[in-house]
Write a protein that holds these residues in place. Structure first.
Motif, mmCIF file in Angstrom:
data_model
loop_
_atom_site.group_PDB
_atom_site.id
_atom_site.type_symbol
_atom_site.label_atom_id
_atom_site.label_comp_id
_atom_site.label_asym_id
_atom_site.label_seq_id
_atom_site.Cartn_x
_atom_site.Cartn_y
_atom_site.Cartn_z
ATOM 1 N N LEU A 317 0.839 -1.191 0.000
ATOM 2 C CA LEU A 317 0.000 0.000 0.000
ATOM 3 C C LEU A 317 0.880 1.249 0.000
ATOM 4 C CD1 LEU A 317 -2.780 -0.909 2.609
ATOM 5 C CD2 LEU A 317 -2.875 -1.073 0.132
ATOM 6 N N ILE A 318 0.519 2.206 -0.868
ATOM 7 C CA ILE A 318 1.219 3.488 -0.898
ATOM 8 C C ILE A 318 0.202 4.602 -0.672
ATOM 9 C CG2 ILE A 318 3.065 2.672 -2.398
ATOM 10 C CD1 ILE A 318 1.615 3.950 -4.764
ATOM 11 N N ASN A 319 0.692 5.795 -0.377
ATOM 12 C CA ASN A 319 -0.201 6.914 -0.065
ATOM 13 C C ASN A 319 -0.948 7.422 -1.284
ATOM 14 O OD1 ASN A 319 0.288 7.217 2.767
ATOM 15 N ND2 ASN A 319 2.321 8.016 2.252
ATOM 16 N N ASN A 320 -0.270 7.452 -2.461
ATOM 17 C CA ASN A 320 -0.905 7.958 -3.669
ATOM 18 C C ASN A 320 -0.025 7.617 -4.875
ATOM 19 O OD1 ASN A 320 0.962 10.391 -4.296
ATOM 20 N ND2 ASN A 320 0.382 10.697 -2.147
ATOM 21 N N ALA A 341 -4.494 7.763 0.607
ATOM 22 C CA ALA A 341 -4.890 6.714 1.549
ATOM 23 C C ALA A 341 -3.787 6.496 2.558
ATOM 24 C CB ALA A 341 -5.178 5.411 0.813
ATOM 25 N N ALA A 342 -4.162 5.900 3.672
ATOM 26 C CA ALA A 342 -3.185 5.498 4.682
ATOM 27 C C ALA A 342 -2.546 4.181 4.255
ATOM 28 C CB ALA A 342 -3.863 5.360 6.041
ATOM 29 N N THR A 343 -1.414 3.865 4.855
ATOM 30 C CA THR A 343 -0.693 2.634 4.479
ATOM 31 C C THR A 343 -0.575 1.674 5.657
ATOM 32 O OG1 THR A 343 1.430 3.685 4.999
ATOM 33 C CG2 THR A 343 0.651 3.813 2.712
ATOM 34 N N VAL A 398 1.989 -2.171 -6.290
ATOM 35 C CA VAL A 398 1.480 -1.200 -5.325
ATOM 36 C C VAL A 398 0.042 -0.844 -5.655
ATOM 37 C CG1 VAL A 398 3.771 -0.224 -4.876
ATOM 38 C CG2 VAL A 398 2.347 0.752 -6.688
ATOM 39 N N THR A 399 -0.670 -0.375 -4.644
ATOM 40 C CA THR A 399 -2.020 0.139 -4.842
ATOM 41 C C THR A 399 -2.330 1.148 -3.748
ATOM 42 O OG1 THR A 399 -4.320 -0.515 -5.288
ATOM 43 C CG2 THR A 399 -3.233 -1.579 -3.437
ATOM 44 N N MET A 447 -9.514 2.112 -6.006
ATOM 45 C CA MET A 447 -8.061 1.954 -5.880
ATOM 46 C C MET A 447 -7.301 3.265 -6.040
ATOM 47 S SD MET A 447 -7.791 -1.698 -7.897
ATOM 48 C CE MET A 447 -9.235 -1.385 -8.922
ATOM 49 N N GLY A 448 -7.956 4.370 -5.702
ATOM 50 C CA GLY A 448 -7.278 5.657 -5.686
ATOM 51 C C GLY A 448 -6.880 6.202 -7.031
#
Length: 937
Positions: A317-320, A341-343, A398-399, A447-448
């Motif tokens: 997970l990444i922030n953006n 998003a938070a990770t 990543v997402t 998924m941002g």
């Protein structure tokens, strides 16, 4: 070989290759089989029960139990004792075990007379002239015809693997078998946590609560209808049989492409035993398998088995995504709320699966056997998600997720089989099963990426299933062998599924956002409440096989099926306040189905509800303070009837070479869906030529199947997706819709080879050549219109964006794929070291039915320079290696690496455009680990 012309490939090179391979297979079968008729192996599988005793007494038992004459001189057998021979096996295998370690051999005449004689001593050779003994390929018993038969005497394209084979390939579930079974492919889905299985180019695309797949799954003879149940762990198994081609006559509904039969290990009456295996690997992989077998009495035994498999997420997970490509905003300042998003949550692709099984076997008399099992399965992983292939190619799995992804699935099953054999050797069997599966799940759909917010959640789903089957079967020794039976099943589904959606973040003000679900201001939720969706199936079947003479057999079978699907109380609701996510408010409907006082129905919806009829396009005109309104009333019921059949002819070219030709039909029931829509049943007729050969004194097994499957009303499902502003990004979705492709054809050739080259060298080869195409298929492309496929030639068709897909290929249907496994054993004084390499090579395949390939430059902002292979997995090759030490003291240690070269292999795609293609679901990256196992005897 004129039939080879039935297999047109994409180019002359592939056509020529197919023809030469098939000619080679048939030639090998004839050349190696010359003179192979020396030992006439019995086709029948017999139940033997012979205690340890003097060999002459044991041979008397063989004569009685196999109903054969045994000729032997008493002076030859007097010095020898026999081992215990117990279980189902052929006469040849029983004799092999009885005479092992003696100086005796045997011959079975055409009249089924057994002659025992001394082995002729060969002339002595020097050490350099004496070759190392070759280990014969192990005999495999399968139940693909609902009789226990030798794999090589079974006239069906079937691959069988036992638990040792599964361990050899580090197979924790059936997804790990796609390389070693010809024509087997599959993929996962994120939002429903389902496993979509396909054979010979045809698979499941619909994952709704009463959807059916074309590959039937049976566990211990009990049908398992839901796609989520296919992901069960593989542990403590006797074998897995993968049957290719329609299996509707004996195995019933929804086996148009084939079937997978899983047989668990049965409790043993002979002795106490146990086994333990522990695996540790990268991504914090931890796995455990354990079994304990306990004979309680001389006639009753219990077996306990369990498995655990868990690992961390493959995806980070990444922030953006800011600055990661033209498909994303360049800087963080351009991002809105939903692109951040938070990770600190668990990422996708994490597994946490556990299973326990208690089995019982009771044999109070020689004529009665009862096997039963209770199994509990738990999945608390995080499912899969679609990744950006451009980033994956750069080593970034990543997402971005603003919705905690989770699965909470339990499946509790009971399976039972009772067999009673009458004095005339006819056996009556009763097979029953029940299952209760419950699931809750959350999935981040946006998924941002798009700037929209979309969460999909299963608030609750309960699936209840029960089935009953009666079979009456006569003795395997008869020249006319028959089986008759009846089957009935019922399943009931109760589900609440929701889509929470917001078009944007209102520039930081939630009150200013909008949603395509509602034309009121603010975010919204679409809720699908289906409290009572049912499937009921009843069938009767019969099949006969007649031995025309020693070499020729004829089989005919028929099955009549009646399927009913119904939806009572089903409603599709639109709600103007989101129930979950960042817009949770005091007047939210919260988790689960809305209360009756929160739901408004217009006059049309009220009339439909009162009449028990479906209704579409309900509105909120006249709504008061209710949060939700009824958009669709889904009350509906439909019944389909079908009679399927089988005709097959078998010819024994030699004792160890069998050929067959068959024509079989299959049936998959129709489908009901929201607003009373109905899809037609799927039907197929399959023509097949097959060869089963055991060559080189039992050291080479070569099997081949040439087939053509003609499908009518092939079912495919998808959501209609809409791009309202022309930027190539989905702005609106509809419910899942199942449609029929009027006609499709799949043609192919499959070859499997197992070869014990020497006593220490073993090769397995599996290959599939296939040409799968839609012959007649028109369907809407509401997202891209005629950008990739032409509109149909009619004004109404163009208005509805209906495109022509005739000539396109189904998903995950490569024109060729083959796998080569090589294993070498190094024999030591303390044990055996086995080194194994598995290499898989695959042609390219499409990831959607639209066969979307290249995109020109400057059409969409997300791919300014265009894109190639949008929904295509390019041709690839992958490798697995392992090194195993098996001690003489009952323990083993194995190290393995899977996907050694870390290939990025896609199995399905979404619709988010990147310069590297659509976002996609990928197979796992490189993984490695060690397994330590111990057998307690």
């Amino acid at each position: 070989m004129a039939s080879i012309s039935l297999l047109p490939m994409k180019n002359a090179c592939v056509r020529t290759l197919l023809k030469h391979v098939f000619l080679l297979v048939m030639s090998l079968g004839s050349v190696f089989a010359v003179g192979a008729y020396g030992r006439n192996e019995s086709e029948a599988v017999i139940q033997f029960d012979i205690p340890a005793q003097p060999l002459d007494a044991a041979l008397l038992n063989v004569s009685a139990q196999a109903n054969v004459d045994v000729l032997v001189s008493s002076t030859l057998v007097t010095p020898y004792k026999s081992p215990v021979i117990k279980g189902e096996m052929t006469l040849s295998k029983a004799l092999d075990q009885l005479l092992q370690g003696t100086a005796l051999t045997y011959k079975i005449s055409k009249q089924q007379r057994v002659t025992i004689s001394a082995i002729k001593k060969p002339q002595p050779k020097t050490l350099s002239e004496t070759p190392k003994a070759v280990k014969a390929i192990e005999e495999v018993i399968v139940t693909a015809t609902k009789r226990a038969t030798d794999l090589q005497k079974t006239p069906i394209a079937v691959t069988a693997l036992n638990q040792a084979n599964l361990n050899q390939y580090q197979a924790k579930d059936i997804r790990n078998l796609t390389d070693v079974v010809p024509g087997l492919e599959m993929t996962n889905t994120g939002e429903q946590s389902a496993l979509l299985v396909q054979l010979r180019g045809i698979g499941q695309t619909n994952i709704t609560e009463i959807a059916d797949g074309p590959v039937a799954l049976h566990i211990d003879g009990v049908y398992s209808p839901r796609a989520q149940g296919a992901a069960t762990l593989l542990y403590d198994l006797d074998r897995i049989e993968v049957l290719r081609g329609p299996q509707g006559t004996l195995f019933g509904r929804n086996a148009t492409a084939g079937g997978i039969n899983i047989q668990t290990e049965k409790p043993k009456l002979e002795s106490v035993s146990a086994e333990l295996a522990v695996t540790l690997g990268n991504y914090e992989h931890e796995a455990l398998k354990a079994t304990v077998n306990i004979p309680v009495t001389e006639t009753w035994a219990l077996r306990f088995a369990g498995a655990l498999d868990k690992h961390d997420a493959y995806t980070k997970l990444i922030n953006n995504y800011a600055g990661l490509g033209p498909q994303y905003p360049a800087t963080e300042a351009e991002l809105n709320t939903y692109q951040k998003a938070a990770t600190n949550a668990q990422g996708p692709d994490a597994d946490d699966q556990r299973a326990l099984r208690l089995s019982s076997y009771w044999e109070p008399t020689e004529n009665f056997h009862w096997f039963a099992s209770l199994e509990h399965y738990l999945d608390q992983g995080t499912s899969v998600t679609e990744l950006d292939p451009t980033l994956v190619a750069r080593g970034m799995r990543v997402t971005v997720s603003d919705t905690p992804s989770f699965i909470d699935l339990t499946n509790n099953t009971f399976r039972s089989r009772m067999d009673y054999t009458f004095a005339n050797e006819q056996t009556l069997s009763y097979i029953a099963g029940t299952a209760v599966m419950r699931r809750e799940q959350g999935f981040d759909q946006d998924m941002g990426r798009s700037g929209n917010y979309e969460q999909r959640r299963t608030d609750n789903s309960t699936f209840r299933f029960r089935s009953h089957e009666l079979q009456l079967i006569n003795s395997d020794k008869e020249h006319l062998r028959w089986i008759v039976g009846a089957f009935a099943s019922q399943e009931r589904n109760d589900i609440v599924y929701a889509i929470d959606q917001a078009d944007d973040d209102g520039h930081g003000d939630p009150t200013k956002t909008t949603s395509f679900i509602s034309d009121f201001g603010g975010a919204a939720t679409a809720i699908f409440v289906q409290p009572d969706r049912r499937v009921e199936s009843k069938a009767a079947f019969a099949q006969i096989t007649y031995d025309v003479n020693e070499r020729n057999r004829f089989t005919a079978g028929v099955r009549h099926t009646r399927d009913t699907k119904s939806d009572e109380g089903g409603r599709s609701l639109n709600c103007r306040v989101t129930g979950m996510g960042p817009y949770l408010t005091n007047d939210s409907i919260g988790h689960g189905a809305p209360k009756p006082h929160q739901i408004y129905a217009d006059a049309g919806a009220q009339a439909a509800i009162a009449a028990g009829l479906p209704y579409d396009d309900g509105t909120h005109v006249g709504i008061g303070d209710q949060v939700c309104w009824t958009r669709q009333v889904n009350d509906y019921s439909a019944t389909w009837k079908n009679t399927s059949g089988l005709l097959r002819y078998e010819y024994d070219v030699h004792a160890d070479v069998m050929s067959y030709a068959s024509v079989a039909t299959g049936f998959k029931s129709g489908h009901i869906q929201d607003r009373g829509n109905e899809a037609k049943p799927e039907e197929v007729i399959n023509y097949e030529l097959g060869l089963k050969s055991t060559l080189l004194d039992g050291n080479l097994r070569l099997n081949a199947a040439l087939y053509q499957a003609d499908y009518t009303n092939l079912q495919f499902s998808d959501r209609d997706l809409f791009d309202t502003n022309g930027d190539g990004v989905v702005d609106r979705v509809t419910s899942t819709v199942v449609r029929n492709a009027a006609a499709a054809t799949v043609k192919g050739l499959e070859v499997e080879i197992d070869w014990a080259i020497t006593g220490n060298d073993y090769v397995h080869f599996a290959s599939a050549l296939m040409n799968a195409r839609f012959d007649n298929f028109q369907t809407p492309d509401t997202l891209f219109g005629n950008l990739f496929n032409p509109y149909v030639d009619s004004a109404s068709g163009r208005a509805a964006k209906i495109v022509e897909l005739s000539g396109n290929a189904p998903v995950r249907a490569p024109d060729w794929k083959f796998t080569l496994v090589y294993k070498h054993d190094f024999e030591l004084s303390s044990g055996v070291v086995s080194a194994q390499t598995k290499a898989t090579f695959s042609d390219e395949y499409f990831l959607d039915i639209y066969n979307r390939t290249n995109l020109a430059a400057e059409i969409f902002k997300s791919a300014p320079n265009g894109a190639k292979d949008l929904a295509v997995q390019k041709a690839y090759r992958s490798y697995d290696i392992s090194l195993r030490y098996e001690s003489n003291n009952n323990w083993a240690l194995e190290g393995f690496i899977k996907n050694v070269t870390d290939q990025n292999i896609k199995t399905s795609s979404g619709t988010f455009i990147t310069p590297g293609g659509f976002d996609a679901i990928f197979l796992p990256p490189r993984t490695f680990g060690v397994t330590l196992s111990y057998q307690f005897k």
